[in-house]
Design an enzyme around this catalytic site. Sequence first.
Site, PDB file in Angstrom:
ATOM      1  N   HIS A   1     -13.265  -1.239  -2.376  1.00  0.00           N
ATOM      2  CA  HIS A   1     -12.471  -0.945  -1.319  1.00  0.00           C
ATOM      3  C   HIS A   1     -12.938  -1.697  -0.089  1.00  0.00           C
ATOM      4  O   HIS A   1     -12.768  -1.071   0.485  1.00  0.00           O
ATOM      5  CB  HIS A   1     -12.491   0.229  -1.875  1.00  0.00           C
ATOM      6  CG  HIS A   1     -11.255   1.031  -0.546  1.00  0.00           C
ATOM      7  ND1 HIS A   1     -10.617   1.988  -2.027  1.00  0.00           N
ATOM      8  CD2 HIS A   1     -10.784   1.204   0.139  1.00  0.00           C
ATOM      9  CE1 HIS A   1     -10.041   2.059  -1.312  1.00  0.00           C
ATOM     10  NE2 HIS A   1      -9.286   2.259  -0.103  1.00  0.00           N
TER      11      HIS A   1
ATOM     12  N   LYS B   1      -7.379  -0.930  -9.775  1.00  0.00           N
ATOM     13  CA  LYS B   1      -8.044  -1.199  -9.028  1.00  0.00           C
ATOM     14  C   LYS B   1      -9.571  -0.431  -8.676  1.00  0.00           C
ATOM     15  O   LYS B   1      -9.214   1.362  -8.479  1.00  0.00           O
ATOM     16  CB  LYS B   1      -6.951  -1.631  -8.351  1.00  0.00           C
ATOM     17  CG  LYS B   1      -7.955  -2.172  -7.076  1.00  0.00           C
ATOM     18  CD  LYS B   1      -6.535  -2.523  -5.177  1.00  0.00           C
ATOM     19  CE  LYS B   1      -7.368  -3.321  -4.395  1.00  0.00           C
ATOM     20  NZ  LYS B   1      -8.110  -2.271  -3.154  1.00  0.00           N
TER      21      LYS B   1
ATOM     22  N   THR C   1      -5.226   2.531  -8.133  1.00  0.00           N
ATOM     23  CA  THR C   1      -6.568   2.750  -6.805  1.00  0.00           C
ATOM     24  C   THR C   1      -7.397   3.973  -7.383  1.00  0.00           C
ATOM     25  O   THR C   1      -7.187   4.979  -7.457  1.00  0.00           O
ATOM     26  CB  THR C   1      -6.479   2.862  -5.273  1.00  0.00           C
ATOM     27  OG1 THR C   1      -5.530   1.220  -4.996  1.00  0.00           O
ATOM     28  CG2 THR C   1      -7.357   3.008  -5.010  1.00  0.00           C
TER      29      THR C   1
ATOM     30  N   TYR D   1      -1.841   5.930  -5.073  1.00  0.00           N
ATOM     31  CA  TYR D   1      -3.220   7.358  -4.974  1.00  0.00           C
ATOM     32  C   TYR D   1      -2.481   8.257  -6.070  1.00  0.00           C
ATOM     33  O   TYR D   1      -0.645   8.538  -6.012  1.00  0.00           O
ATOM     34  CB  TYR D   1      -3.469   7.675  -4.221  1.00  0.00           C
ATOM     35  CG  TYR D   1      -4.499   6.583  -3.261  1.00  0.00           C
ATOM     36  CD1 TYR D   1      -6.306   6.379  -4.141  1.00  0.00           C
ATOM     37  CD2 TYR D   1      -4.013   5.657  -2.350  1.00  0.00           C
ATOM     38  CE1 TYR D   1      -6.177   5.009  -2.973  1.00  0.00           C
ATOM     39  CE2 TYR D   1      -4.735   5.130  -1.547  1.00  0.00           C
ATOM     40  CZ  TYR D   1      -5.831   5.264  -1.577  1.00  0.00           C
ATOM     41  OH  TYR D   1      -6.855   4.011  -1.273  1.00  0.00           O
TER      42      TYR D   1
ATOM     43  N   SER E   1       0.475  -1.434   0.344  1.00  0.00           N
ATOM     44  CA  SER E   1      -0.520  -0.217   0.238  1.00  0.00           C
ATOM     45  C   SER E   1       0.817   1.320  -0.361  1.00  0.00           C
ATOM     46  O   SER E   1       2.024   0.836   0.519  1.00  0.00           O
ATOM     47  CB  SER E   1      -1.227   0.132   1.160  1.00  0.00           C
ATOM     48  OG  SER E   1      -1.572   1.045   1.679  1.00  0.00           O
TER      49      SER E   1
END
Length: 366
Positions: free
Chosen positions: A255, A231, A159, A133, A110
Amino acid sequence: MTMVGEPVNLNEFQELARQALPKMYYDFYAGGAEDQYTLEENMEAFRRIMIRPRVLVDVSRIDLSTYVLGYNISAPILIAPTSLHKLAHPEGEVVTARAAAACKTIMALSFTSSCTLEEVASSCNAVRFFQIYVYKRRDLSALLVQRAERNGYKALVLTADSPRVGRKEADIKNKMILPKLKNTERFLSLEASSDNGSNLAAVAKETKDASFCWKDIEWLSTITNMPILIKGLLTREDAIKAVKVGVAGIVVSNHGGRQLDYAPATITVLEEVVQAVGGRIPVFFDGGVRRGTDVFKALALGAQAVLIGRPVIYGLAAKGEYGVRQVIQMLKDELELTMALSGCPSVKDITRRHVRTERERLHSML
């Protein structure tokens, strides 16, 4: 619920994690948006899909291995990007990465990890992806992408469902404050204040680029040689767009029920996305996987592999690296048994005809 002895399934790991973690952190990991309808439906929807087993097939040998973007992994089970593992274990993502390597699978680190991407890269040898992101400051995003590439990460997971942060009421009640993010602490201040006690939404609003859209994926692909997985898609329309802009794959995801409440359970829209893509790029899946039968159902409906999020955190909180390895091994063992009992000696033998959805069941009753 008190539990004696070793956990025998993933739900028991969740209970161990609940006992091990401070309430604020457990709620942060386990919670979903608003009424938590999507959070619960992610798991409930699996229960409405039946398996159609075939018998008298030679299942003396079961092969779980598969390929993801050309990389061979031991089973179609990857580790999804999840935030802040140090809230669950003092060594954080480094431990999760070692467990993934030991299980011969891929971890997506992440962007909001509590270890730097360099620390995770140097912790062990394995194929790893990096989730990102896009910031208002594109140069920061570019810098992170270049650091990931330089440190041997093999794909980017963009994402796409988080221009803003979903409203998680437990975090507001608990006054959950985001700790420093190691990957960005040199560039970004997280001092965003909030009037509701939690700073999660305020930090995101100050940093994330809510204007980022389809045309910007071209920009992202010009700054890296890594394949890009997108995603957070849940519709046929967006799946078609994803193929058009040239991404390397799609992760069907809501999510984990943490963003838009009353978005559909991922397993109910997986097939819609798979059909729209028509085999041109691989489709992956996350959301609500707690059993080997869930993995089997997702594969039957067209996913190339599943990603697991919360169960990894629960294993980490309960028993560290051994816990994460146990969680992955449990899913592998359950998947292997499901394949044997359904007449599927290998992952590629799992077909659409091995499951019956609720819609098909209702249709047959008409």
